[in-house]
Design a protein around this motif. Structure first.
Motif, PDB file in Angstrom:
ATOM      1  N   LYS A 148      62.630  -3.731  59.902  1.00 34.98           N
ATOM      2  CA  LYS A 148      62.117  -3.080  61.103  1.00 34.98           C
ATOM      3  C   LYS A 148      63.259  -2.311  61.767  1.00 34.98           C
ATOM      4  O   LYS A 148      64.434  -2.676  61.624  1.00 34.98           O
ATOM      5  CB  LYS A 148      61.564  -4.127  62.075  1.00 34.98           C
ATOM      6  CG  LYS A 148      60.762  -3.584  63.252  1.00 34.98           C
ATOM      7  CD  LYS A 148      60.247  -4.720  64.114  1.00 34.98           C
ATOM      8  CE  LYS A 148      59.331  -4.235  65.224  1.00 34.98           C
ATOM      9  NZ  LYS A 148      57.990  -3.886  64.753  1.00 34.98           N
ATOM     10  N   ALA A 149      62.903  -1.243  62.480  1.00 37.87           N
ATOM     11  CA  ALA A 149      63.899  -0.486  63.249  1.00 37.87           C
ATOM     12  C   ALA A 149      63.320  -0.104  64.599  1.00 37.87           C
ATOM     13  O   ALA A 149      62.102   0.085  64.737  1.00 37.87           O
ATOM     14  CB  ALA A 149      64.334   0.761  62.483  1.00 37.87           C
ATOM     15  N   ILE A 164      61.310   3.115  72.567  1.00 36.38           N
ATOM     16  CA  ILE A 164      60.375   4.247  72.603  1.00 36.38           C
ATOM     17  C   ILE A 164      59.734   4.459  71.246  1.00 36.38           C
ATOM     18  O   ILE A 164      58.672   5.090  71.131  1.00 36.38           O
ATOM     19  CB  ILE A 164      61.099   5.544  73.042  1.00 36.38           C
ATOM     20  CG1 ILE A 164      60.086   6.659  73.291  1.00 36.38           C
ATOM     21  CG2 ILE A 164      62.142   5.958  72.028  1.00 36.38           C
ATOM     22  CD1 ILE A 164      60.687   7.966  73.770  1.00 36.38           C
ATOM     23  N   TRP A 165      60.338   3.907  70.196  1.00 33.95           N
ATOM     24  CA  TRP A 165      59.872   4.165  68.831  1.00 33.95           C
ATOM     25  C   TRP A 165      60.223   2.977  67.964  1.00 33.95           C
ATOM     26  O   TRP A 165      61.334   2.450  68.058  1.00 33.95           O
ATOM     27  CB  TRP A 165      60.547   5.426  68.321  1.00 33.95           C
ATOM     28  CG  TRP A 165      60.130   5.955  66.972  1.00 33.95           C
ATOM     29  CD1 TRP A 165      59.156   6.875  66.724  1.00 33.95           C
ATOM     30  CD2 TRP A 165      60.707   5.637  65.701  1.00 33.95           C
ATOM     31  NE1 TRP A 165      59.098   7.154  65.368  1.00 33.95           N
ATOM     32  CE2 TRP A 165      60.048   6.405  64.714  1.00 33.95           C
ATOM     33  CE3 TRP A 165      61.722   4.769  65.287  1.00 33.95           C
ATOM     34  CZ2 TRP A 165      60.364   6.340  63.357  1.00 33.95           C
ATOM     35  CZ3 TRP A 165      62.046   4.692  63.939  1.00 33.95           C
ATOM     36  CH2 TRP A 165      61.362   5.478  62.996  1.00 33.95           C
ATOM     37  N   THR A 166      59.295   2.526  67.151  1.00 37.34           N
ATOM     38  CA  THR A 166      59.565   1.436  66.210  1.00 37.34           C
ATOM     39  C   THR A 166      58.915   1.764  64.871  1.00 37.34           C
ATOM     40  O   THR A 166      57.968   2.553  64.798  1.00 37.34           O
ATOM     41  CB  THR A 166      59.008   0.083  66.694  1.00 37.34           C
ATOM     42  OG1 THR A 166      57.582   0.160  66.775  1.00 37.34           O
ATOM     43  CG2 THR A 166      59.575  -0.297  68.050  1.00 37.34           C
ATOM     44  N   ILE A 167      59.439   1.158  63.833  1.00 35.59           N
ATOM     45  CA  ILE A 167      58.834   1.300  62.519  1.00 35.59           C
ATOM     46  C   ILE A 167      59.033   0.012  61.742  1.00 35.59           C
ATOM     47  O   ILE A 167      60.103  -0.608  61.800  1.00 35.59           O
ATOM     48  CB  ILE A 167      59.420   2.500  61.751  1.00 35.59           C
ATOM     49  CG1 ILE A 167      58.647   2.705  60.440  1.00 35.59           C
ATOM     50  CG2 ILE A 167      60.903   2.335  61.506  1.00 35.59           C
ATOM     51  CD1 ILE A 167      58.996   3.994  59.731  1.00 35.59           C
ATOM     52  N   ASP A 168      57.996  -0.416  61.044  1.00 36.94           N
ATOM     53  CA  ASP A 168      58.059  -1.578  60.166  1.00 36.94           C
ATOM     54  C   ASP A 168      58.099  -1.123  58.718  1.00 36.94           C
ATOM     55  O   ASP A 168      57.462  -0.123  58.347  1.00 36.94           O
ATOM     56  CB  ASP A 168      56.828  -2.477  60.358  1.00 36.94           C
ATOM     57  CG  ASP A 168      56.857  -3.217  61.678  1.00 36.94           C
ATOM     58  OD1 ASP A 168      57.701  -4.110  61.827  1.00 36.94           O
ATOM     59  OD2 ASP A 168      56.026  -2.888  62.548  1.00 36.94           O
ATOM     60  N   GLY A 169      58.812  -1.877  57.891  1.00 34.93           N
ATOM     61  CA  GLY A 169      58.739  -1.643  56.463  1.00 34.93           C
ATOM     62  C   GLY A 169      57.343  -1.942  55.955  1.00 34.93           C
ATOM     63  O   GLY A 169      56.581  -2.710  56.556  1.00 34.93           O
ATOM     64  N   SER A 170      56.978  -1.332  54.830  1.00 34.19           N
ATOM     65  CA  SER A 170      55.610  -1.468  54.335  1.00 34.19           C
ATOM     66  C   SER A 170      55.502  -2.325  53.083  1.00 34.19           C
ATOM     67  O   SER A 170      54.390  -2.608  52.625  1.00 34.19           O
ATOM     68  CB  SER A 170      55.028  -0.083  54.027  1.00 34.19           C
ATOM     69  OG  SER A 170      55.838   0.597  53.085  1.00 34.19           O
ATOM     70  N   GLY A 171      56.637  -2.741  52.520  1.00 36.08           N
ATOM     71  CA  GLY A 171      56.587  -3.535  51.302  1.00 36.08           C
ATOM     72  C   GLY A 171      57.490  -4.746  51.374  1.00 36.08           C
ATOM     73  O   GLY A 171      58.497  -4.748  52.095  1.00 36.08           O
TER      74      GLY A 171
END
Length: 285
Positions: A148-149, A164-171
């Motif tokens: 995650k970031a 303000i922004w996040t992203i999770d890995g998908s695998g």
């Protein structure tokens, strides 16, 4: 009078030591204090404070550069603001992944190896922003390791409390967020862009007035581990990016910036010479 020539210096890390390398023609050209101007001690055994550090630019717009410092235990990141007297002794801001939608992965849940970096001024508001990665974050606690970031905006009072922004890995075992940082302005639109690695790929996310785009502008697929902005190497008004492989016997590549993102093919490739070995990392993150 003898002229003194001072060239750019470098801070290197190896074998748990820091080295300041000063390039000059005079031994007296660049004296520095024999004792540190700022220190911070870990609060418990195994804290490993300072395992990862980053000078992140000026997040509060006061003209002084600021710094992020990580601890393995408890797993957190602290912000120390710069000033005329140096870094502030107390943390001005603390990031705890569990408070921002990250559940961690390790059996000992407070043992987190977090990665930190500058995001540049990705929204053009005059304040530098920061990016934090947790490659061991799991959507299924302690097992899956998608990663995650998070990105936090700089403001006049320091870093914002909420991402303000996040992203999770998908695998599973993607380890997104293993390496995070600014690429500079790759597409020449006036906003800083961001690099994130995971599963061997390098993802470039474009900055803009409203922040980072939700999807990557460019994905460089390959067995890559690290990526960093290099500035404008070919004077085309876009910044270029270097990527390094996981294996030390594989080439390091430079990809050129353009209005549409990074070039598909590298503009320069450095092949390892002779029989490659894998030395300890030299550059501090």
């Amino acid at each position: 009078m003898t002229s003194v020539s001072i060239r750019p210096s470098r801070l290197l890390a190896a074998a748990s030591l820091l080295f300041l390398v000063v390039c000059s023609n005079s031994a007296q050209a660049a004296p520095f204090m024999p004792t540190p101007s700022w220190t911070r001690l870990g609060s418990q055994q195994g804290a490993n404070i300072g395992l990862r550090t980053a000078i992140i630019g000026d997040v509060n717009g006061d003209g002084y550069r600021d710094a992020l410092v990580t601890r393995l235990r408890p797993g957190d990141v602290s912000l120390h603001l710069g000033s005329a007297q140096g870094l502030g002794p107390a943390a001005a801001w603390v990031f705890v992944p569990s408070e921002h939608g990250g559940n961690g992965t390790n059996i000992v849940v407070d043992y987190l190896d977090l990665y930190v970096g500058s995001a540049g001024d990705m929204n053009g508001d005059g304040f530098d922003d920061v990016i934090i990665g947790n490659p061991y974050n799991s959507l299924v606690p302690n097992t899956s390791g998608e990663g995650k970031a998070w990105i936090f905006l700089g403001t006049a009072t320091g870093l914002a409390n909420s991402a303000i922004w996040t992203i999770d890995g998908s695998g599973q075992q993607e380890r997104l967020g293993f390496w995070v940082g600014t690429a500079g302005d790759v597409n020449g639109d006036g906003y800083a862009d961001v690099l994130i690695t995971g599963a061997g790929a390098v993802r470039l996310y474009a900055g803009g007035q409203s922040g980072l785009a939700p999807g990557p502008l460019t994905v460089l697929s390959g067995d890559y581990r690290l990526a960093a902005g290099l500035g404008d190497l070919n004077h085309d008004r876009t910044t270029d990016v270097v990527v390094a492989p996981r294996a030390c016997d594989q080439p390091v590549k430079i990809f050129g910036g353009s209005g549409s993102g990074l070039s598909v093919a590298p503009i320069y490739t450095a092949q390892p010479g002779g029989t490659a070995t894998c030395p300890a990392p030299l550059l501090a993150h």
